[in-house]
Design an enzyme around this catalytic site. Structure first.
Site: not given
Ligand code: PEP
Length: 246
Positions: A6, A8, A91, A93, A159, A165, A201
């Site tokens: 992803n 983003k 997601h 976000e 998630e 992040g 992460s």
């Molecule tokens: C995400 O936003 O789906 C995600 C997993 O981000 P990150 O790997 O940066 O934590």
């Protein structure tokens, strides 16, 4: 095994071109599926660059209507038309920044499925749910509110919001417990089996321990998927994991 990248709102045209140059020197495996979710304006560009590679492209979101007065939104039909195979729905976000409700996410997921897109439905608790011991219950309720009524193939991405992040991840038994719970909840309520990806992460250092979790069917990677070296290292870890488990 599935690796979802992803991106983003990252990687412009020049960066995408450099990223793809390195993909051409890599030997992909038929056992591990990969999909990249670029920023919308580069969907076609990326698709053209990787059309000879076994990597698909996907959308980071889509609306529940196929046409209409929805400025700034994207139709699932248009994603399909530009060659998308997958779409991420729900997601965290989108939930927090764009106020997408569980009900809206359910509509978006159903519409994407009806348009022949494969959906990655994201769920996850925040830190206070986890600390108070409500993580399983919260994710179960969120999942039940967001699950489309009718689907053949659905991927769920677990998630934890506090992990995205931040560099923090749940421990392996917490991941296993949650993935097992998600699979059971979906089976009980729909009679269907789903694959569950872990997201939050994921990086080159922790990928092996995450893939060793029995109920993990793949990963959804944000930050670490922006560097081609890390993306390919994560992909290679998945191939190695499969080869070792045969
Ligand atoms: C995400 O936003 O789906 C995600 C997993 O981000 P990150 O790997 O940066 O934590």
């Amino acid at each position: 095994m599935f690796i979802a990248a992803n991106w983003k709102m990252n990687l412009d045209k020049v960066s995408i071109s450099k990223f793809c140059d390195d993909l051409y020197n890599y030997k992909f495996s038929s056992k591990v599926e990969a999909c990249i979710f670029p920023s919308l304006p580069y969907m076609d560009y990326l698709n053209n660059l990787i059309k000879k590679l076994p990597i698909s492209v996907g959308g980071q979101n889509c609306h529940y209507k196929s046409h209409g007065a929805f400025t700034g939104e994207v139709s699932p039909k248009f994603l399909r038309d530009t060659g998308c195979e997958y779409v991420i729905i729900g997601h965290s976000e989108r939930r927090s920044i764009n106020n997408e409700s569980d009900n809206e996410i359910k509509l978006r997921a159903q519409s994407a499925i009806d348009t022949n897109l494969k959906v990655i439905l994201c769920v996850g608790e925040n830190l206070s749910h986890r600390e108070k011991g409500y993580a399983l219950k919260f994710v179960e309720q969120q999942l039940l509110k967001c699950l489309p009524n009718d689907f053949k193939n659905l991927l769920v991405a677990y998630e934890p919001v506090w992990s995205i992040g931040t560099g923090k991840i749940p421990n392996v038994s917490e991941i296993n417990e949650m993935h097992d719970h998600i699979k059971k909840v979906v089976l009980k309520n729909t009679n269907k089996k789903v694959k569950v990806l872990y997201g939050g992460s994921v990086n080159v250092e922790n990928i092996d321990s995450i893939l060793n979790v029995i109920n993990v069917d793949g990963v959804l990677v944000g930050g670490a998927s922006l560097k081609v070296k890390d993306f390919l290292a994560i992909y290679s870890a998945a191939v190695k994991h499969l080869n070792n488990s045969i």
